[in-house]
Scaffold this motif. Structure first.
Motif, PDB file in Angstrom:
ATOM      1  N   LYS A  76       0.854  -1.178   0.000  1.00  0.00           N
ATOM      2  CA  LYS A  76       0.000   0.000   0.000  1.00  0.00           C
ATOM      3  C   LYS A  76       0.894   1.234   0.000  1.00  0.00           C
ATOM      4  N   SER A  77       0.502   2.262  -0.739  1.00  0.00           N
ATOM      5  CA  SER A  77       1.347   3.455  -0.840  1.00  0.00           C
ATOM      6  C   SER A  77       0.614   4.759  -0.532  1.00  0.00           C
TER       7      SER A  77
ATOM      8  N   TRP B 197      -2.905   6.463   1.891  1.00  0.00           N
ATOM      9  CA  TRP B 197      -3.894   6.210   2.929  1.00  0.00           C
ATOM     10  C   TRP B 197      -4.944   7.324   2.964  1.00  0.00           C
TER      11      TRP B 197
ATOM     12  N   GLU C  57      -8.019   7.161   3.509  1.00  0.00           N
ATOM     13  CA  GLU C  57      -9.012   6.930   4.567  1.00  0.00           C
ATOM     14  C   GLU C  57      -8.611   7.568   5.897  1.00  0.00           C
TER      15      GLU C  57
ATOM     16  N   ILE D 283      -1.108   2.627  12.093  1.00  0.00           N
ATOM     17  CA  ILE D 283      -1.955   2.113  11.005  1.00  0.00           C
ATOM     18  C   ILE D 283      -1.127   1.951   9.743  1.00  0.00           C
ATOM     19  N   ILE D 284      -0.354   2.991   9.406  1.00  0.00           N
ATOM     20  CA  ILE D 284       0.467   2.972   8.188  1.00  0.00           C
ATOM     21  C   ILE D 284       1.493   1.847   8.260  1.00  0.00           C
ATOM     22  N   GLN D 285       2.184   1.738   9.388  1.00  0.00           N
ATOM     23  CA  GLN D 285       3.236   0.721   9.503  1.00  0.00           C
ATOM     24  C   GLN D 285       2.665  -0.694   9.545  1.00  0.00           C
ATOM     25  N   ALA D 286       1.452  -0.854  10.045  1.00  0.00           N
ATOM     26  CA  ALA D 286       0.822  -2.178  10.037  1.00  0.00           C
ATOM     27  C   ALA D 286       0.420  -2.595   8.627  1.00  0.00           C
ATOM     28  N   GLU D 287      -0.006  -1.627   7.821  1.00  0.00           N
ATOM     29  CA  GLU D 287      -0.459  -1.936   6.469  1.00  0.00           C
ATOM     30  C   GLU D 287       0.671  -2.002   5.452  1.00  0.00           C
ATOM     31  N   ASN D 288       1.829  -1.399   5.779  1.00  0.00           N
ATOM     32  CA  ASN D 288       2.986  -1.485   4.901  1.00  0.00           C
ATOM     33  C   ASN D 288       4.241  -1.588   5.756  1.00  0.00           C
TER      34      ASN D 288
ATOM     35  N   THR E  45       1.028   9.693   1.833  1.00  0.00           N
ATOM     36  CA  THR E  45       1.541   8.866   0.734  1.00  0.00           C
ATOM     37  C   THR E  45       3.018   8.603   0.962  1.00  0.00           C
TER      38      THR E  45
END
Length: 64
Positions: free
Chosen positions: A1-2, A4, A6, A18-23, A62
């Motif tokens: 994912k690049s 966010w 949302e 959230i960002i680090q969990a998804e990427n 981003t």
């Protein structure tokens, strides 16, 4: 994912986990206040989270 989109409208301090969990490739999440001047250096392991004075994210975070 690049990106966010949302996260727009959320509080900036809530974004890094959230960002680090998804990427997991993201090593640095910078919270940047509106109007701050930053160098236009692209890094594929960094995300900038742009916040208003009240701490709300106003622009989709981003990679870069």
């Amino acid at each position: 994912k690049s990106s966010w989109p949302e996260l727009v409208g959320m509080q900036g301090q809530d974004a890094p986990p959230i960002i680090q969990a998804e990427n997991p490739d993201v090593k640095e999440v910078d919270i940047v206040k509106e109007g701050t001047i930053v160098l236009p250096v692209f890094r594929c392991d960094r995300v900038r989270v742009w916040i208003k004075p009240n701490g709300t994210i106003y622009k989709a975070p981003t990679i870069g």
